[in-house]
Design a protein around this motif. Structure first.
Motif, PDB file in Angstrom:
ATOM      1  N   LEU A1049       0.827  -1.202   0.000  1.00 22.02           N
ATOM      2  CA  LEU A1049       0.000   0.000   0.000  1.00 22.02           C
ATOM      3  C   LEU A1049       0.867   1.260   0.000  1.00 22.02           C
ATOM      4  O   LEU A1049       0.557   2.240  -0.665  1.00 22.02           O
ATOM      5  CB  LEU A1049      -0.903  -0.028   1.240  1.00 22.02           C
ATOM      6  N   PHE A1050       1.977   1.216   0.771  1.00 25.89           N
ATOM      7  CA  PHE A1050       2.760   2.442   0.935  1.00 25.89           C
ATOM      8  C   PHE A1050       4.059   2.425   0.128  1.00 25.89           C
ATOM      9  O   PHE A1050       4.910   3.279   0.319  1.00 25.89           O
ATOM     10  CB  PHE A1050       3.030   2.683   2.421  1.00 25.89           C
ATOM     11  N   LYS A1051       4.161   1.440  -0.781  1.00 23.56           N
ATOM     12  CA  LYS A1051       5.382   1.327  -1.570  1.00 23.56           C
ATOM     13  C   LYS A1051       5.598   2.605  -2.390  1.00 23.56           C
ATOM     14  O   LYS A1051       6.693   3.146  -2.454  1.00 23.56           O
ATOM     15  CB  LYS A1051       5.264   0.111  -2.505  1.00 23.56           C
ATOM     16  N   ASP A1052       4.519   3.103  -2.999  1.00 25.26           N
ATOM     17  CA  ASP A1052       4.652   4.264  -3.871  1.00 25.26           C
ATOM     18  C   ASP A1052       4.914   5.553  -3.095  1.00 25.26           C
ATOM     19  O   ASP A1052       5.242   6.578  -3.671  1.00 25.26           O
ATOM     20  CB  ASP A1052       3.390   4.440  -4.723  1.00 25.26           C
ATOM     21  N   LEU A1053       4.734   5.496  -1.785  1.00 25.11           N
ATOM     22  CA  LEU A1053       4.981   6.708  -0.989  1.00 25.11           C
ATOM     23  C   LEU A1053       6.398   6.702  -0.445  1.00 25.11           C
ATOM     24  O   LEU A1053       6.731   7.475   0.459  1.00 25.11           O
ATOM     25  CB  LEU A1053       3.978   6.781   0.162  1.00 25.11           C
ATOM     26  N   GLY A1054       7.203   5.780  -0.929  1.00 18.43           N
ATOM     27  CA  GLY A1054       8.611   5.790  -0.529  1.00 18.43           C
ATOM     28  C   GLY A1054       8.971   4.758   0.508  1.00 18.43           C
ATOM     29  O   GLY A1054      10.084   4.749   1.021  1.00 18.43           O
ATOM     30  N   LEU A1055       8.042   3.870   0.857  1.00 18.09           N
ATOM     31  CA  LEU A1055       8.368   2.858   1.863  1.00 18.09           C
ATOM     32  C   LEU A1055       9.061   1.689   1.177  1.00 18.09           C
ATOM     33  O   LEU A1055       8.491   1.052   0.296  1.00 18.09           O
ATOM     34  CB  LEU A1055       7.090   2.352   2.542  1.00 18.09           C
ATOM     35  N   HIS A1056      10.300   1.414   1.561  1.00 16.61           N
ATOM     36  CA  HIS A1056      11.007   0.275   0.966  1.00 16.61           C
ATOM     37  C   HIS A1056      10.446  -1.011   1.554  1.00 16.61           C
ATOM     38  O   HIS A1056      10.296  -1.110   2.772  1.00 16.61           O
ATOM     39  CB  HIS A1056      12.502   0.403   1.281  1.00 16.61           C
ATOM     40  N   PRO A1057      10.123  -2.008   0.708  1.00 18.49           N
ATOM     41  CA  PRO A1057       9.496  -3.220   1.262  1.00 18.49           C
ATOM     42  C   PRO A1057      10.361  -3.920   2.305  1.00 18.49           C
ATOM     43  O   PRO A1057       9.856  -4.553   3.220  1.00 18.49           O
ATOM     44  CB  PRO A1057       9.289  -4.113   0.029  1.00 18.49           C
ATOM     45  N   ARG A1058      11.689  -3.777   2.199  1.00 21.62           N
ATOM     46  CA  ARG A1058      12.560  -4.435   3.180  1.00 21.62           C
ATOM     47  C   ARG A1058      12.573  -3.693   4.510  1.00 21.62           C
ATOM     48  O   ARG A1058      13.162  -4.152   5.471  1.00 21.62           O
ATOM     49  CB  ARG A1058      13.994  -4.506   2.661  1.00 21.62           C
ATOM     50  N   ALA A1059      11.975  -2.479   4.530  1.00 19.58           N
ATOM     51  CA  ALA A1059      12.034  -1.683   5.764  1.00 19.58           C
ATOM     52  C   ALA A1059      11.141  -2.262   6.847  1.00 19.58           C
ATOM     53  O   ALA A1059      11.377  -2.075   8.028  1.00 19.58           O
ATOM     54  CB  ALA A1059      11.624  -0.249   5.456  1.00 19.58           C
ATOM     55  N   VAL A1060      10.096  -2.985   6.437  1.00 25.37           N
ATOM     56  CA  VAL A1060       9.136  -3.462   7.434  1.00 25.37           C
ATOM     57  C   VAL A1060       9.602  -4.797   8.003  1.00 25.37           C
ATOM     58  O   VAL A1060       9.937  -5.714   7.261  1.00 25.37           O
ATOM     59  CB  VAL A1060       7.743  -3.637   6.785  1.00 25.37           C
ATOM     60  N   SER A1061       9.636  -4.889   9.334  1.00 30.61           N
ATOM     61  CA  SER A1061      10.005  -6.168   9.942  1.00 30.61           C
ATOM     62  C   SER A1061       9.266  -6.287  11.260  1.00 30.61           C
ATOM     63  O   SER A1061       8.555  -5.372  11.653  1.00 30.61           O
ATOM     64  CB  SER A1061      11.508  -6.216  10.189  1.00 30.61           C
ATOM     65  N   THR A1062       9.444  -7.423  11.932  1.00 29.64           N
ATOM     66  CA  THR A1062       8.748  -7.564  13.210  1.00 29.64           C
ATOM     67  C   THR A1062       9.757  -7.887  14.296  1.00 29.64           C
ATOM     68  O   THR A1062      10.833  -8.409  14.027  1.00 29.64           O
ATOM     69  CB  THR A1062       7.732  -8.713  13.170  1.00 29.64           C
ATOM     70  N   SER A1063       9.365  -7.585  15.519  1.00 30.56           N
ATOM     71  CA  SER A1063      10.220  -7.967  16.638  1.00 30.56           C
ATOM     72  C   SER A1063       9.568  -9.168  17.300  1.00 30.56           C
ATOM     73  O   SER A1063       8.432  -9.509  16.987  1.00 30.56           O
ATOM     74  CB  SER A1063      10.289  -6.824  17.641  1.00 30.56           C
ATOM     75  N   PHE A1064      10.279  -9.803  18.211  1.00 32.85           N
ATOM     76  CA  PHE A1064       9.664 -10.899  18.940  1.00 32.85           C
ATOM     77  C   PHE A1064      10.109 -10.835  20.394  1.00 32.85           C
ATOM     78  O   PHE A1064      11.292 -10.723  20.694  1.00 32.85           O
ATOM     79  CB  PHE A1064      10.057 -12.247  18.327  1.00 32.85           C
ATOM     80  N   GLY A1065       9.130 -10.878  21.281  1.00 31.92           N
ATOM     81  CA  GLY A1065       9.452 -10.909  22.703  1.00 31.92           C
ATOM     82  C   GLY A1065       8.431 -11.783  23.393  1.00 31.92           C
ATOM     83  O   GLY A1065       7.481 -12.261  22.779  1.00 31.92           O
ATOM     84  N   CYS A1066       8.632 -12.034  24.678  1.00 31.77           N
ATOM     85  CA  CYS A1066       7.667 -12.848  25.406  1.00 31.77           C
ATOM     86  C   CYS A1066       7.798 -12.462  26.881  1.00 31.77           C
ATOM     87  O   CYS A1066       8.467 -11.484  27.202  1.00 31.77           O
ATOM     88  CB  CYS A1066       7.951 -14.322  25.201  1.00 31.77           C
ATOM     89  N   ARG A1067       7.185 -13.233  27.763  1.00 31.93           N
ATOM     90  CA  ARG A1067       7.267 -12.850  29.175  1.00 31.93           C
ATOM     91  C   ARG A1067       8.688 -12.996  29.741  1.00 31.93           C
ATOM     92  O   ARG A1067       9.143 -12.164  30.509  1.00 31.93           O
ATOM     93  CB  ARG A1067       6.304 -13.688  30.015  1.00 31.93           C
TER      94      ARG A1067
END
Length: 1333
Positions: A1049-1067
């Motif tokens: 959705l935001f690729k054309d607004l300058g967001l590089h697809p590799r920029a998005v990632s997730t973190s992982f944590g737990c208790r």
């Protein structure tokens, strides 16, 4: 090979890097070659069997035949011959010749009378008029279309006939006009709309027949849908047609010298009939020679069927089948007078045909059993009815198993009106073989017609077993007369080679006769299989040199040569090895309670494929006045009879809602289509998957665990490495980190307040994106001091007391946190109660305050009032709140001294959170862990005072809290704080801030991402997103579909697809992975190809706790995205959750973590030590047994990739599959709710959200419906199907609820246990609940 070598300059600087085998690879290798190299690298052999229990495939069970099933025992049948045909001399040589003869000899003789809807004669067509009109049509077709040099239609071409059902006269003239012009008529239905039910298929047929001209009537032409310019549009899938109206006024008179060529009957195609049982309609060409012999045969049979100049009443569709043969063709051959009754008149007056028989003293009537049924329903003992003139009542669908009850009932009522039993002539016909058999009127009225009462159980195995009539599970059939004169008939096995059946076996009837169709137009292969069959004896010898035709009818030749039909091939459904016929099932369903509940012809029975086997679906229209109770009664009764047949779904729809064929029958293929796509809009549904799905894979038996030694050896033998990975080593990182010299965050803040007092640390934004508030280092320090004074003086708190901070997301929360540290207290951040929803949110606040043993509660003035309000008193006991301090009113003085903890291992703060399973768990974070955590994040995200970071997260627990409150103080960067709740009113806020402040790094939650993906339709123009990293903070498997659609959705607004990632944590560790990787692929930053961090695994193997990598798009594949880069100072290992042994690379197990910022334990009143030590201080059972690990409670696997990181190290990717306590054990396998939910959400466009849980071994699926309540029931079969197909699970209960019923927590995770409690306490207020049988 980690080192990089630069190639000589002349190689245009394409870097060459050695690959794994030390062979230099040019980075500009084409993607194809690269793919090939990778394929060659894959392991050739599966691992050694001795050490590994192989991934046994989940195989669907194959149905074993029932040893007690009935088998045919009779002798092989003999082919039956009809009697000889006689020879007649003075007979017209062809249909056209007959028309010419009658049109010139007796032009005044009536040929056809048509009726209006009042039953008055509308028009009488004489033979003279028919002859002259047909001539005009023939002349116009040949000479008035196109030009003289280029006529549009030449002899032998195909022409479509489009006439409505109430205009047989125009149809007749056009049909004979075509025959005279020697063109081939193709009669079809009138298309009602551009997207009419069956019309696309007919368009395909017209195209394949090469039709370019359509003949039609004036009225019909006016009624066709038109475009604004008055053109007739091209119907969907139709060829371009010229529409030509055949009314007299549009035709020109042929010149005197023109005369059609009247030829003798030959084998050219006379007309093409559309056969539509199987979804693609087939064009049947019927050759003329055949038609004539058919007529001759009718004339010549000893007790001749038709006599010249008789009157015949026809209720059937005159465009096809029996209606066409008797009402248009035979009638002209024999100069008969046809009274044609349109369907529209039958609808108004079902008795009309009987009245016409009386009025015209008709000798013959052609009807369907439905017409007899409706006449019975409408009959009120009319005086003037006399049916004694009838010589033949031809029942066109007499071969249907349920026509016999209509025939019996009709005879019963009308016998007193002169109807003789021997007059009823059931007939069997099929588009391919025309009339297969017809019971002819006998003179001997004493001989009753033949009938058989057959066991349905036997029939499902194709075996004839006579039974008694009392039972519901029998089928009564009537004979359809003897084999036709001059024909030979036999029955052959329905599938495989055409081998003759035994005498007590059901087979497909085949005939060898002159009067049949000749081929499927243009389909030579299908023609061969149907029209050129050579039946064989069991020894393999053909029984005749002449070819037979498969009639498409199932039946047998009974005693005395009588033909019995029990169903059609295309209604045949093979369910787990047994054959059922749609018509039998209709008959069974009707026999349950005839006439009362379901209308006669309004039942559709078809089969759908579920799990590679056919399953039966019954759809019926219920009467408009029936109650819920009636329908349930009827359904349960039908099920009692039909369950043994493998009925999968029984659905009732409101009266008159099933798609109709032009003559009012049910359009089967369209109904099936509606069922499959979920737009049937049923009002009652019963699914019986438990009883009829019998081929599920066997329940998994857990294998005995392999001992540690074998695993070690197994890993060594197969060359597997133990699955472990770590972030960068903290000890070796040289950084000029000033904050490192302080052990405590409170010291770091004091140092920053002295060295950079006016540096802004925090900026809070309001809902318009403007700055609401900001804090510099010194402002924060001073506020914290005042709060510390307040705690000591007003609260009289001791060192180490716990303080609950109940604040909205903002600056006050941060100041209060550091105030607690300055006072030596332990803060606990708590989400404030929601003012609109106190009853459910306040008890959680109270619980956390009590469980954390808070001595005091700090908050704002507003919340202070809320906690003591009347509404609050209704929800909790307000007298038991601890001391409440209002920080809007702070003392003016500074504390005498700022507390400094004596030991870095003492408690810094408590982190409380409610897990998705509804458990409240608080973990202890020491000062050392907190500082280590901040340092790890600083190094990973490269945070410095000059950086700006946008944070749109809830600041109450986990990584969200750490990023909101702690990191800026440690690293000195400026945090732009965006409260997620503001996004509900302005979804663009987060990205607006990111765009306005040109932020390079931002953190958000899945719920924020979802709001942006769904809520920002057109508001994205002004945004410019130049983000380097956008991290989704989560404690679950990465939601790959959401992150991908966000990136797209935001690729054309300058967001590089590799920029998005997730973190992982737990208790046990609030962040294990964070930040996307900046990795080099083999071919420098491979721009082609998918994101290197996504793999596809086999979902079936996953249920067995195994990882099998598959190609993208392969069946049962599940995409998994890596959970971000492992933080510095963190070590991970994958262990078996039961045996606690280490696992190999790419094996599924529990993720264990060792790091300086692990939490130091649970904080509980009960002090459950065993759980504590198990979760926080676990050791491996073999291998490295010294290291102390914390168990995350999540299943996942590590996989060494082909990628290298900045130091040239091979990169290990961590994939999180799901939480152990969320997983469901069903049929011995481990299922993750999210997988089932994803399938269900994909099943229908109206499903917006879904949650699943188990209840007493049953799988319950809750779906949120975005649509009308009519759609609710359509979801039940779709949900059941998709879960069966993709997960091999039977859904026990489907609950359809309104949007927003499935509870979701602040992290955007579903609270399935809350939902389950709500379901069990009956609090969901569902739209519909379906309990599958």
């Amino acid at each position: 090979g980690g080192s990089r070598r630069d190639s000589p300059a002349r190689c245009s600087r394409a870097s060459v890097r050695p690959n794994a085998d030390g062979v230099p690879v040019s980075s500009r290798v084409s993607a194809k070659i690269q793919q090939l190299v990778n394929t060659l690298k894959r392991p050739k052999r599966p691992p050694l069997r001795e050490f590994f229990v192989d991934d046994f495939e989940e195989l669907l069970e194959v149905q074993q035949p029932d040893p007690n099933q009935p088998k045919p025992e009779g002798a092989q049948m003999l082919a039956m011959r009809g009697e000889q045909l006689g020879v007649v001399t003075n007979w017209p040589p062809s249909l056209e010749a007959a028309l010419q003869r009658w049109g010139t000899i007796s032009p005044k003789a009536p040929c056809l009378t048509t009726m209006d809807t009042n039953g008055k004669p509308l028009y009488i067509l004489t033979y003279g008029k028919l002859w002259t009109r047909s001539m005009k049509v023939a002349y116009s077709i040949l000479h008035k279309l196109g030009t003289k040099q280029e006529p549009m239609v030449r002899p032998g071409d195909r022409v479509a006939l489009v006439f409505p059902n109430n205009d047989p006269a125009a149809f007749m003239a056009a049909f004979y006009g075509c025959l005279l012009a020697e063109v081939v008529p193709v009669p079809i239905e009138v298309p009602l709309t551009r997207k009419d039910a069956g019309s696309q298929q007919i368009g395909f047929l017209l195209g394949s027949c090469g039709v370019t001209v359509a003949l039609t009537s004036d009225a019909c032409h006016k009624g066709l849908p038109k475009s604004p310019t008055g053109e007739i549009p091209q119907f969907k899938g139709w060829p371009k047609l010229l529409w030509f109206v055949t009314e007299s006024k549009h035709l020109s008179k042929p010149p005197r010298d023109w005369f059609p060529h009247i030829k003798d009957a030959n084998n050219d195609t006379a007309y093409i009939e559309v056969s539509q049982p199987r979804p693609p309609p087939l064009a049947l060409s019927v050759a003329l020679g055949i038609n004539v012999s058919f007529r001759r045969l009718l004339e010549q049979s000893p007790d001749s069927l038709f006599c010249a100049a008789e009157t015949i009443v026809n209720v059937l569709d005159f465009k096809k089948d029996v209606g066409l043969w008797h009402g248009i063709l035979t009638s002209v051959m024999n100069m008969m007078h046809v009274i044609s009754i349109p369907y529209s008149l039958m609808k108004v007056n079902p008795l009309s045909w009987i009245q016409k028989v009386c009025q015209y003293k008709a000798k013959v009537a052609c009807v369907k059993s439905r017409d007899m049924h409706w006449a019975l329903v409408a009959h009120r003992d009319q005086r003037d009815i006399n049916l004694s003139s009838l010589r033949m009542l031809i029942v066109a669908d007499g071969a249907n198993p349920w026509s016999i009850s209509s025939c019996d009932a009709f005879l019963n009522v009308f016998q007193s009106k002169g109807l003789r039993q021997e007059v009823i002539c059931p007939c069997a016909s099929s588009p391919e073989a025309l009339t297969v058999a017809i019971r002819r009127p006998t003179d001997d009225s004493n001989q009753p017609p033949g009938r058989g009462v057959l066991s349905m159980h036997g029939l499902t195995y194709g075996v004839i077993r006579v039974d008694s009539e009392e039972k519901l599970s029998v089928l009564t059939v009537q004979d359809v007369g003897l084999v036709m004169p001059g024909a030979i008939m036999c029955s052959v096995k329905p599938d495989g080679v055409p081998q003759l059946c035994r005498t007590d076996e059901i087979g497909e009837l085949c005939v060898c006769a002159v009067a049949t169709g000749t081929s499927y137009y243009g389909l030579s292969g299908m023609t061969k299989n149907t029209f050129e069959v050579f039946p064989m004896t069991s020894s393999g010898a053909p029984i005749s040199e002449y070819p037979f035709i498969r009639t498409g009818l199932l039946g047998f030749v009974g005693p005395g040569g009588l033909v019995f039909v029990v169903g059609k091939m295309d209604g045949l459904m093979v369910v787990s090895g047994r054959r059922h016929n749609a018509d039998d099932i209709v008959a069974t369903a009707l026999a349950v309670e005839p006439m009362k509940f379901v209308y006669r012809g309004r039942i559709a029975v078809f089969s759908v494929t579920v799990l590679h086997d056919e399953r039966i679906v019954i759809v019926a229209e219920q009467r408009p006045d029936s109650t819920e109770e009636d329908s349930f009664q009827w359904m349960s009764r039908v099920l009692q009879v039909a369950l043994p047949l493998g009925v999968y779904c029984l659905a009732l729809v409101p009266a008159n809602t099933l798609p109709k064929t032009p003559l009012g029958g049910i359009h089967l293929s369209e109904t099936k289509q509606l069922f499959l796509e979920g737009s049937l809009h049923a009002c009652n549904v019963l699914m019986c998957p438990h009883t009829c799905v019998t081929n599920l894979p066997k329940t998994r038996q857990k294998q005995p665990e392999i001992g540690p030694a074998s695993v070690m050896v197994g890993n060594l033998v197969s060359g597997k490495r133990i699955a472990q990975a770590s972030g960068r080593d903290l000890g070796q990182i040289e950084d000029n980190d000033q904050a490192r010299k302080f052990l405590f965050l409170s010291e770091v803040l004091q140092w920053r307040a002295q060295t950079t007092p006016d540096h802004v640390l925090y900026t809070l934004l309001n809902c318009r994106g403007a700055i609401a508030n900001s804090l510099t280092c010194v402002q924060l320090h001073k506020r914290a001091e005042k709060i510390a004074v307040m705690l000591m003086e007003r609260g009289h708190l001791q060192d180490g007391d716990h303080v609950a901070l109940v604040y909205p997301p903002g600056i006050d929360l941060i100041a209060a946190f550091y105030g607690c540290l300055y006072a030596g207290c332990v803060p606990i951040t708590v989400r404030p109660p929601h003012p609109q929803n106190i009853a459910t949110t306040l008890p959680t606040v109270k619980m956390i305050v009590e469980v954390s043993r808070s001595a005091c509660l700090m908050t704002t003035q507003l919340i202070c009032k809320l906690l003591r309000s009347r509404e609050a008193a209704a929800a909790v006991d307000v007298r038991t709140w601890p001391l409440i301090l209002d920080t809007d009113d702070l003392p003016k003085k500074r504390p005498a001294q700022i507390c400094k903890p004596c030991n870095p291992d003492t408690l810094a703060y408590l982190d409380f959170s409610v897990s998705t399973t509804g458990m409240l768990a608080g973990v202890k974070m020491s000062h050392a862990a907190t500082s280590a955590f901040c340092r790890s994040i600083k190094l990973q995200c490269e945070l410095y005072p000059s950086r700006e970071v946008a944070i749109c997260l809830d600041p109450y627990c986990g990584l969200g809290f750490v990023l909101w409150c702690l990191c800026s103080v440690y690293s000195g960067h400026q945090s732009l704080l965006i409260p997620p709740s503001e996004l509900e009113t302005s979804p663009a806020l987060w990205l607006l801030v990111v765009s306005q402040y040109k932020v390079r790094d931002t953190f958000c939650s899945y719920s924020v991402m979802e709001l942006c993906t769904k809520g920002l339709g057109s508001q994205t123009e002004s945004l410019k997103v130049s983000v380097r990293t956008c991290v989704v903070v989560a404690e679950e498997r990465p939601r790959i579909a959401l992150t991908q659609s966000f990136s797209k959705l935001f690729k054309d607004l300058g967001l590089h697809p590799r920029a998005v990632s997730t973190s992982f944590g737990c208790r046990v560790n609030l962040a294990i992975c964070l930040q996307p990787h900046r990795l080099w692929t083999l071919a420098e930053q491979g721009t082609s190809g998918p994101d290197p961090t996504t793999v596809y695994v086999d979902m079936r193997a996953l249920r067995h706790d195994r990882v099998r990598l598959v190609e993208r798009g392969s069946p049962h594949s599940l995409p998994l995205m890596e959970s971000g880069k492992i933080l510095p100072g963190v070590r991970i290992i994958i262990a078996n959750p039961e045996t606690k042994g280490p696992l190999g690379d790419s094996h599924l197990g529990e993720i264990w973590v060792h790091s300086a910022h692990n939490a130091s334990g649970y904080f509980t009143i009960y002090g459950d030590e065993s759980l504590q030590s198990d979760h926080f201080n676990s050791r491996l059972s073999f291998g490295d047994t010294q290291t102390i690990w914390a168990r995350t409670g999540y299943l996942g696997f590590l996989r060494r990739t082909e990628l290298t990181d900045a130091n040239g190290e091979r990169h290990d990717a961590l994939y999180v599959v799901g939480a152990l306590d969320e997983a469901m054990e069903l049929r011995g396998m481990r299922y993750h709710p999210i997988d089932i939910e994803t399938s269900v959400i994909r099943a229908h466009k109206s499903v917006t959200e879904c949650a699943v849980f188990t209840w007493t071994n049953l799988l319950v699926v809750v779906v949120e419906l975005d649509g009308s309540e009519q759609e609710a029931l359509d979801l039940v079969p779709l949900v059941t199907n998709v879960v069966l197909e993709e997960h091999y699970l039977i859904v026990g209960v489907v609950v359809v609820v309104d949007i927003g019923v499935i509870p979701i927590n602040s992290r955007g995770e579903k609270q399935r246990m809350h939902l389950r409690d709500g379901f069990l306490a009956d609090q969901l207020d569902p739209i519909y609940v379906a309990y599958n049988m």
